[in-house]
Design an enzyme around this catalytic site. Structure first.
Site, PDB file in Angstrom:
ATOM      1  N   GLU A 157     -83.756 -86.519   7.170  1.00  0.00           N
ATOM      2  CA  GLU A 157     -84.689 -85.395   7.149  1.00  0.00           C
ATOM      3  C   GLU A 157     -84.093 -84.236   7.925  1.00  0.00           C
ATOM      4  OE1 GLU A 157     -89.093 -85.907   7.137  1.00  0.00           O
ATOM      5  OE2 GLU A 157     -88.895 -84.920   9.092  1.00  0.00           O
ATOM      6  N   ASP A 169     -92.872 -92.869  12.625  1.00  0.00           N
ATOM      7  CA  ASP A 169     -91.434 -92.588  12.502  1.00  0.00           C
ATOM      8  C   ASP A 169     -90.791 -93.432  11.407  1.00  0.00           C
ATOM      9  OD1 ASP A 169     -91.085 -90.719  14.836  1.00  0.00           O
ATOM     10  OD2 ASP A 169     -91.887 -92.468  15.875  1.00  0.00           O
ATOM     11  N   ASP A 191     -85.170 -90.609   9.956  1.00  0.00           N
ATOM     12  CA  ASP A 191     -85.999 -89.526  10.500  1.00  0.00           C
ATOM     13  C   ASP A 191     -85.552 -89.352  11.949  1.00  0.00           C
ATOM     14  OD1 ASP A 191     -87.993 -87.625  10.950  1.00  0.00           O
ATOM     15  OD2 ASP A 191     -89.440 -89.157  11.525  1.00  0.00           O
TER      16      ASP A 191
END
Length: 167
Positions: free
Chosen positions: A71, A143, A11
């Protein structure tokens, strides 16, 4: 029986890049490790990118994943912020690719739908489901939970992606 597949989920962010590693064996998902890379805000931009590159490289070297998933960037109204996030995202894609790993990309809505069941889930809902799906992960930061969710989304979608590529 096939050997377990190890997936690295990332991420990306310039301030905080979450990472998570899972294994997939059939339909079984298992937590391996997770964490957050947080370069110092006081560093020059190039050194922050270097810190991301080196830390992600260390994660790849330590856990030796077979595949990686990142992502996709959520576009915001601030072009300068979006461009900087794009640089962090590049580090998240280049490092696994440099290690010879296939790298998949997933929209945030796809990741959330894969883990929570709805693309509009908030971070608390994602964290809750990560604790249920990967109980040995324990408590995670938002996160790291997002990165684990990216890995899970890839585990669910990789077969479909392979079939689509073969068609």
């Amino acid at each position: 029986m096939l050997a377990p597949l190890t997936i690295l989920g990332l991420d990306p962010g310039l301030r905080r890049t979450g990472w998570g590693v899972i294994t997939v064996e059939g339909a079984r998902l298992s937590h391996v490790a997770h964490g957050v890379i947080a370069p110092k805000d006081s560093l020059p931009f190039s050194e922050r990118l270097l810190a991301l590159f080196e830390a992600i490289s260390e994660v790849v070297e330590r856990h030796r994943p077979h595949e990686a998933a990142v992502e996709e960037t959520f576009m915001n109204n601030n072009a300068a912020s979006a461009l900087k996030l794009g640089h962090a995202r590049a580090m998240a894609m280049i490092v696994p690719a440099r290690a010879g790993l296939p790298v998949a990309e997933y929209a945030a809505t796809v990741v959330k739908k894969s883990v929570v069941g709805t693309g509009g889930a908030d971070k608390d809902q994602v964290g809750f489901m990560i604790r249920r799906l990967l109980p040995t992960a324990g408590e995670t930061t938002a996160d790291a939970a997002d990165a684990l969710a990216v890995a899970i989304a890839h585990a669910h979608h990789r077969k479909v992606r392979r079939l689509g590529a073969a068609a």
